[in-house]
Design a protein around this motif. Structure first.
Motif, PDB file in Angstrom:
ATOM      1  N   GLU A 170       0.025  -1.104   0.119  1.00  0.00           N
ATOM      2  CA  GLU A 170       0.060   0.189  -0.363  1.00  0.00           C
ATOM      3  C   GLU A 170       0.898   0.705  -0.366  1.00  0.00           C
ATOM      4  OE1 GLU A 170      -3.896  -2.126   2.433  1.00  0.00           O
ATOM      5  OE2 GLU A 170      -2.316  -1.031   2.811  1.00  0.00           O
ATOM      6  N   HIS A 206      -7.285   4.109  -7.869  1.00  0.00           N
ATOM      7  CA  HIS A 206      -7.093   5.677  -7.051  1.00  0.00           C
ATOM      8  C   HIS A 206      -6.797   6.132  -8.779  1.00  0.00           C
ATOM      9  CE1 HIS A 206      -4.593   7.635  -5.033  1.00  0.00           C
ATOM     10  NE2 HIS A 206      -4.064   7.871  -5.290  1.00  0.00           N
ATOM     11  N   ALA A 241      -6.712  -1.562  -7.645  1.00  0.00           N
ATOM     12  CA  ALA A 241      -6.658  -0.551  -6.434  1.00  0.00           C
ATOM     13  C   ALA A 241      -5.932   0.849  -7.364  1.00  0.00           C
ATOM     14  CB  ALA A 241      -5.671  -0.873  -5.474  1.00  0.00           C
ATOM     15  N   ARG A 242      -4.911   0.338  -7.838  1.00  0.00           N
ATOM     16  CA  ARG A 242      -3.731   1.048  -8.496  1.00  0.00           C
ATOM     17  C   ARG A 242      -5.405   1.764 -10.029  1.00  0.00           C
ATOM     18  NH1 ARG A 242       2.098  -0.294 -10.539  1.00  0.00           N
ATOM     19  NH2 ARG A 242       3.117   0.379  -8.907  1.00  0.00           N
ATOM     20  N   THR A 271      -2.263   3.734  -1.937  1.00  0.00           N
ATOM     21  CA  THR A 271      -4.138   3.428  -2.069  1.00  0.00           C
ATOM     22  C   THR A 271      -3.628   2.083  -1.612  1.00  0.00           C
ATOM     23  OG1 THR A 271      -6.107   3.366  -2.693  1.00  0.00           O
ATOM     24  CG2 THR A 271      -4.147   2.156  -4.903  1.00  0.00           C
ATOM     25  N   GLU A 272      -5.161   2.296  -0.858  1.00  0.00           N
ATOM     26  CA  GLU A 272      -4.787   0.531   0.187  1.00  0.00           C
ATOM     27  C   GLU A 272      -5.422  -0.593  -1.110  1.00  0.00           C
ATOM     28  OE1 GLU A 272      -8.037   1.170   2.586  1.00  0.00           O
ATOM     29  OE2 GLU A 272      -6.804   2.178   3.981  1.00  0.00           O
ATOM     30  N   ILE A 273      -5.266  -1.901  -0.525  1.00  0.00           N
ATOM     31  CA  ILE A 273      -5.499  -3.211  -1.531  1.00  0.00           C
ATOM     32  C   ILE A 273      -6.815  -3.722  -0.394  1.00  0.00           C
ATOM     33  CG2 ILE A 273      -3.503  -3.626  -2.305  1.00  0.00           C
ATOM     34  CD1 ILE A 273      -2.783  -5.897  -0.657  1.00  0.00           C
ATOM     35  N   PRO A 274      -7.185  -4.481  -1.456  1.00  0.00           N
ATOM     36  CA  PRO A 274      -9.007  -5.191  -0.590  1.00  0.00           C
ATOM     37  C   PRO A 274      -8.596  -6.025   0.366  1.00  0.00           C
ATOM     38  CG  PRO A 274      -9.668  -5.498  -3.218  1.00  0.00           C
ATOM     39  CD  PRO A 274      -7.727  -4.563  -2.522  1.00  0.00           C
TER      40      PRO A 274
END
Length: 113
Positions: A66, A100, A96-97, A71-74
């Motif tokens: 992250e 974002h 996630a990318r 950013t966060e991953i699930p």
């Protein structure tokens, strides 16, 4: 293009693989080459627990990922064994990318209108 996705997706897998190799080395565990983790279908889908990483290692690894992507991953990639692998985490990083980047693009469009 590789058999399992686009160049951008492969880059996500390689990022995850590099950090997995680093985590294994820090634990004093034998680590395959990052390229092998990405290129070998069996290793790509092998649960990180079977590589020797514990749940605390997964959490630390998720934090590193992250930080690297911004950013966060699930959370599902931490709890589902079928997702807790280089392939699953690479897919999560790619998603996630992409999300974002889309948020940033959508935000800019709103300001320009």
């Amino acid at each position: 293009m590789s058999p399992h996705g686009s160049h951008r997706r492969d880059a996500c897998d390689l990022l995850v693989a590099d950090l997995v190799v680093q985590a294994l080395a820090e634990q004093g565990l034998p680590a395959p080459d990052a390229g092998e983790l990405v290129g070998n279908t069996e290793l790509r889908s092998l649960d990180l627990a079977l590589l020797g990483l514990s749940s605390l290692d997964w959490i630390a690894l998720a934090s590193r990922i992250e930080d690297a992507i911004g950013t966060e991953i699930p959370d599902r990639v931490l709890v589902r064994a079928e997702s807790r692998c280089v392939a699953g985490w690479g897919e999560a990083v790619f998603a996630a990318r992409t999300a974002h980047e889309n948020e940033k693009t959508d935000g800019r469009k709103g300001w320009e209108e």
